[in-house]
Scaffold this active site. Structure first.
Site, PDB file in Angstrom:
ATOM      1  CG  ASP A  53       5.251  -7.676  -9.806  1.00 59.65           C
ATOM      2  OD1 ASP A  53       4.894  -6.721 -10.497  1.00 59.65           O
ATOM      3  OD2 ASP A  53       6.300  -7.683  -9.138  1.00 59.65           O
ATOM      4  CD  GLU A 311      -1.280  -2.216  -8.611  1.00 60.16           C
ATOM      5  OE1 GLU A 311      -0.333  -1.668  -9.217  1.00 60.16           O
ATOM      6  OE2 GLU A 311      -2.173  -2.859  -9.198  1.00 60.16           O
TER       7      GLU A 311
HETATM    8  O1  TRH Z   1       5.471  -5.999  -2.092  1.00 58.03           O
HETATM    9  P1  TRH Z   1       5.154  -4.738  -2.764  1.00 58.03           P
HETATM   10  O2  TRH Z   1       6.101  -3.646  -2.606  1.00 58.03           O
HETATM   11  O3  TRH Z   1       4.944  -5.047  -4.267  1.00 58.03           O
HETATM   12  C1  TRH Z   1       5.058  -4.321  -5.427  1.00 58.03           C
HETATM   13  C2  TRH Z   1       6.297  -4.687  -6.178  1.00 58.03           C
HETATM   14  O4  TRH Z   1       7.380  -3.959  -5.679  1.00 58.03           O
HETATM   15  C3  TRH Z   1       6.082  -4.416  -7.616  1.00 58.03           C
HETATM   16  O5  TRH Z   1       7.236  -4.605  -8.386  1.00 58.03           O
HETATM   17  C4  TRH Z   1       5.523  -3.049  -7.779  1.00 58.03           C
HETATM   18  O6  TRH Z   1       5.325  -2.850  -9.089  1.00 58.03           O
HETATM   19  C5  TRH Z   1       4.235  -2.949  -7.027  1.00 58.03           C
HETATM   20  O7  TRH Z   1       4.499  -3.163  -5.643  1.00 58.03           O
HETATM   21  C6  TRH Z   1       3.539  -1.648  -7.194  1.00 58.03           C
HETATM   22  O8  TRH Z   1       3.714  -4.187  -2.256  1.00 58.03           O
HETATM   23  P2  TRH Z   1       2.209  -4.651  -2.509  1.00 58.03           P
HETATM   24  O9  TRH Z   1       1.775  -4.325  -3.901  1.00 58.03           O
HETATM   25  O10 TRH Z   1       1.436  -4.080  -1.454  1.00 58.03           O
HETATM   26  O11 TRH Z   1       2.227  -6.228  -2.365  1.00 58.03           O
HETATM   27  C7  TRH Z   1       2.349  -6.873  -1.132  1.00 58.03           C
HETATM   28  C8  TRH Z   1       1.532  -8.156  -1.119  1.00 58.03           C
HETATM   29  O12 TRH Z   1       1.881  -8.926   0.022  1.00 58.03           O
HETATM   30  C9  TRH Z   1       0.044  -7.911  -1.033  1.00 58.03           C
HETATM   31  O13 TRH Z   1      -0.655  -8.879  -1.798  1.00 58.03           O
HETATM   32  C10 TRH Z   1      -0.255  -8.124   0.436  1.00 58.03           C
HETATM   33  C11 TRH Z   1       0.693  -9.214   0.763  1.00 58.03           C
HETATM   34  N1  TRH Z   1       1.055  -9.390   2.175  1.00 58.03           N
HETATM   35  C12 TRH Z   1       0.686 -10.552   2.801  1.00 58.03           C
HETATM   36  O14 TRH Z   1       0.006 -11.402   2.221  1.00 58.03           O
HETATM   37  N2  TRH Z   1       1.077 -10.751   4.089  1.00 58.03           N
HETATM   38  C13 TRH Z   1       1.815  -9.858   4.776  1.00 58.03           C
HETATM   39  O15 TRH Z   1       2.159 -10.106   5.960  1.00 58.03           O
HETATM   40  C14 TRH Z   1       2.159  -8.644   4.134  1.00 58.03           C
HETATM   41  C15 TRH Z   1       2.939  -7.606   4.881  1.00 58.03           C
HETATM   42  C16 TRH Z   1       1.777  -8.441   2.826  1.00 58.03           C
END
Ligand code: TRH
Length: 415
Positions: A53, A311
């Site tokens: 989010d 996402e």
């Molecule tokens: O963390 P996520 O699973 O996030 C979400 C939430 O669960 C939310 O409620 C749901 O609705 C949505 O997914 C679909 O996965 P996501 O979306 O990939 O977000 C991870 C974020 O973290 C993304 O901006 C990338 C960042 N990230 C980093 O900056 N550094 C890292 O080392 C990693 C592994 C990720």
């Protein structure tokens, strides 16, 4: 009176003050800065769980500021999580400037601030009542957007842009659906991202320096580098076992998080912390810290294949131009299966039939939407086709207008 670059400061008596003069530049359609009044934009984000989010809201906020010339204020309830994505963020500061946007802690009671010209509520988070009442009192009314979750499902196209009048107040909310089709809201991709990514991937010194900065050794001969960012996953032990038995060395790079307990169980370790590496057969598991968003992009760019989730990492893996595996956010009643298949339909349309079938089988197994997980080898045997397709897909996404540009246009047409 206190003045802030983006601010609508509160007077000591609690009354709302007029906004400061906004920026006097914005980007025109040709990408150049033109003399104009910047559109003021408030983005509201509550963290449901994990990082997606805030990851999406922060990325969009920066792009609306950088490329659309918006003057952006981001309201978020979990500044501690923002601190994980951006090292400069100060979780203790209720009001700060970060990368050209103003970041505010969303707390109760909500302060009396004048609403912006454009109000974006991310993922249906309800706006504070006080702010909503002020929006209703405003003339002209702000353009109010509900930013939805990304989906390739076709029903989202018929809902994209739809107006929904508020049941009591003289306000209209518009639904904005990010997506992959030309008539969807698009995806977030920054200008020049594609050329920066390709320059990095073609520069072996930059790639080696990146690995060094993470404490990861240079790649061994024939080694396969895999990044893993996933939820708890029933198919994981089996896939780890297949990598351990593989004829090719596999280095699995894992930012600490929800996969860690399963990896501990597989490796027979009590704990795994960033910096630790453990080998079983051909597989070496190396734990990494959770890095900033920009460094995470580089991790995706540098690996041969990326396991991503949710996402935002899912989109970044596509923009990395490398093969990837998506662990979709699981929903009750298997609602995510249709969303997964809608994306696979779109993505596999450009893949040769056998490679598309192998991708579908592996992804379904990884997501548990199909009973028997497909073996890794059956997927990776198509690596040449998968690589070529990933490159083309990334290139074609980079030529789409993107979410920020689509939002910018949609809002300007209504201001
Ligand atoms: O963390 P996520 O699973 O996030 C979400 C939430 O669960 C939310 O409620 C749901 O609705 C949505 O997914 C679909 O996965 P996501 O979306 O990939 O977000 C991870 C974020 O973290 C993304 O901006 C990338 C960042 N990230 C980093 O900056 N550094 C890292 O080392 C990693 C592994 C990720």
């Amino acid at each position: 009176m206190a003045r802030f670059k983006f601010g609508r400061a509160l007077r000591p008596d609690g009354r709302v003050e007029r906004p400061n003069p906004p920026n006097m530049t914005e980007l025109g359609s040709n990408g150049t800065r033109e003399a104009a009044t910047a559109v003021r934009c408030d983005i509201f984000c509550t963290v449901v769980d994990n990082y997606g989010d805030i990851g999406v809201a922060y990325r969009l906020a920066r792009q609306l500021a950088d490329e659309q010339g918006f003057s952006v204020r981001l309201w978020v309830d979990r500044l501690d999580l923002l601190g994980k994505l951006c090292a400069q963020a100060d979780p203790a500061s209720a009001r700060q400037e970060l990368s050209g946007i103003e970041v505010r802690r969303w707390c109760a009671p909500f302060p009396a601030v004048e609403p912006a010209d454009v109000v974006i509520e991310a993922f249906g988070c309800a706006l504070p009542d006080r702010y909503l009442a002020q929006m209703a009192a405003q003339d002209p009314k702000p353009v109010w957007i509900n930013l939805e979750y990304l989906s390739a499902e076709t029903w989202t196209l018929s809902c994209h842009g739809l107006a929904s009048p508020h049941p009591r107040l003289p306000l209209t909310k518009h639904f904005f659906f990010p997506g992959f089709a030309p008539d969807s809201g698009g995806i977030i991709h920054e200008r020049f991202l594609d050329s920066r990514r390709r320059a990095f991937q073609e520069d072996s010194r930059a790639v080696n320096a990146f690995w060094q900065s993470l404490g990861v050794p240079g790649a061994a001969d024939q080694e396969l580098r895999v990044s893993l960012f996933s939820y708890e996953n029933a198919a994981m032990p089996r896939t780890l076992g297949q990598w351990a038995d593989s004829p090719q060395p596999v280095r699995l790079l894992v930012p600490e998080g929800r996969s860690t307990p399963q990896l501990c169980a597989f490796l027979g370790e009590d704990r795994l912390v960033p910096g630790m590496a453990r080998a079983v057969g051909s597989l070496t598991v190396q734990m990494l810290p959770f890095v900033e968003q920009a460094r995470y992009d580089r991790l995706l760019w540098a690996c041969d294949v990326n396991f991503v989730r949710g996402e935002d990492s899912f989109v970044r893996a596509q923009l990395a131009g490398r093969p990837f595996v998506w662990h979709i956010y699981p929903q009750e009643g298997q609602a995510h299966a249709a969303k997964l298949r809608a994306f696979m339909d779109a993505y596999c349309a450009g893949l040769p039939g056998p490679a598309g079938a192998a991708l579908r089988a592996f992804w379904e197994g990884w997501n548990g939407t199909q009973a028997v997980p497909a073996p890794w080898d059956a997927f990776w045997t198509h690596r040449d086709a998968l690589r070529e397709h990933a490159r083309r897909w990334a290139r074609s996404l980079s030529h789409t207008p993107g979410l920020a540009a689509n939002l910018g246009e949609f809002c300007r047409n209504r201001l």
